[in-house]
Design an enzyme around this catalytic site. Sequence first.
Site, PDB file in Angstrom:
ATOM      1  N   GLU A  38      -0.812  -0.946  -5.086  1.00  0.00           N
ATOM      2  CA  GLU A  38      -2.540  -0.798  -5.460  1.00  0.00           C
ATOM      3  C   GLU A  38      -1.773   0.242  -6.272  1.00  0.00           C
ATOM      4  O   GLU A  38      -1.047   1.145  -6.300  1.00  0.00           O
ATOM      5  CB  GLU A  38      -2.138   0.242  -3.892  1.00  0.00           C
ATOM      6  CG  GLU A  38      -4.246   0.825  -4.190  1.00  0.00           C
ATOM      7  CD  GLU A  38      -4.425   1.733  -3.133  1.00  0.00           C
ATOM      8  OE1 GLU A  38      -5.128   0.871  -2.028  1.00  0.00           O
ATOM      9  OE2 GLU A  38      -4.074   2.979  -3.002  1.00  0.00           O
ATOM     10  N   ASP A  97      -2.757   1.138   7.199  1.00  0.00           N
ATOM     11  CA  ASP A  97      -1.758   0.873   6.004  1.00  0.00           C
ATOM     12  C   ASP A  97      -1.737  -1.042   6.009  1.00  0.00           C
ATOM     13  O   ASP A  97      -1.435  -1.226   4.310  1.00  0.00           O
ATOM     14  CB  ASP A  97      -0.526   1.556   5.148  1.00  0.00           C
ATOM     15  CG  ASP A  97      -1.426   3.064   6.387  1.00  0.00           C
ATOM     16  OD1 ASP A  97      -2.060   3.721   4.481  1.00  0.00           O
ATOM     17  OD2 ASP A  97      -1.195   4.311   6.960  1.00  0.00           O
ATOM     18  N   ASP A 142       0.745  -1.132  -0.205  1.00  0.00           N
ATOM     19  CA  ASP A 142       0.193   0.457   0.143  1.00  0.00           C
ATOM     20  C   ASP A 142       0.772   1.421  -0.084  1.00  0.00           C
ATOM     21  O   ASP A 142       1.562   1.685   1.449  1.00  0.00           O
ATOM     22  CB  ASP A 142      -1.188  -0.288   1.026  1.00  0.00           C
ATOM     23  CG  ASP A 142      -1.640   1.327   1.163  1.00  0.00           C
ATOM     24  OD1 ASP A 142      -2.324   1.692  -0.235  1.00  0.00           O
ATOM     25  OD2 ASP A 142      -2.281   1.895   2.127  1.00  0.00           O
TER      26      ASP A 142
END
EC number: 3.1.21.10
Length: 187
Positions: A68, A141, A7
Amino acid sequence: MRVLGVDPGLTRCGLGVVEGGGGRAVHAVAVDVVRTPPGEAVAQRLAAVADAVEGWIAEHRPDVIAVERVFAQHNVRTVMGTAQVSGVVALVAGRAGLPVAFHTPSEVKAAVTGSGRAGKEQVTAMVTRVLSLGAAPRPADAADALALAVCHCWRAPMLARMAEAEVRAAEVAKHHRARLAAARRAR
């Protein structure tokens, strides 16, 4: 399949490794968050993230890195930092000879919760449940990194089958066009 989910973020970069077996069986291997101080130069912060990702690759030996995909936000500084970290992660993965798969936030949310509009708490709750964790990963996160890895474990087989089907369809279409061209010439 072992997946390192990332992330990306410049202040907090979530890292999570998930091992996927057949079907939807997945289990967590490791999770953490790399933090870099906002007062530090961007180059130093990116180097710290790169070093951490290199260390995770060496320690956990993933088969693929799931990152991501950067999406449009109102805060340009946040988008820039996220994009820079994504690029660094892709570079580190490429140098290690690992493929990189990018997933949008809505793809990850839909894979893990069933809804592409799920909130962070819902994603965290489902990651905790799916991976049978004793406690919810914090901060968000960390949970998001695990969610990315789970998403890739579940989506990769389908994406591979779709890619194979596209290749076969292109071959069939090429063969069909050649037969049509030959029939036209024969007339």
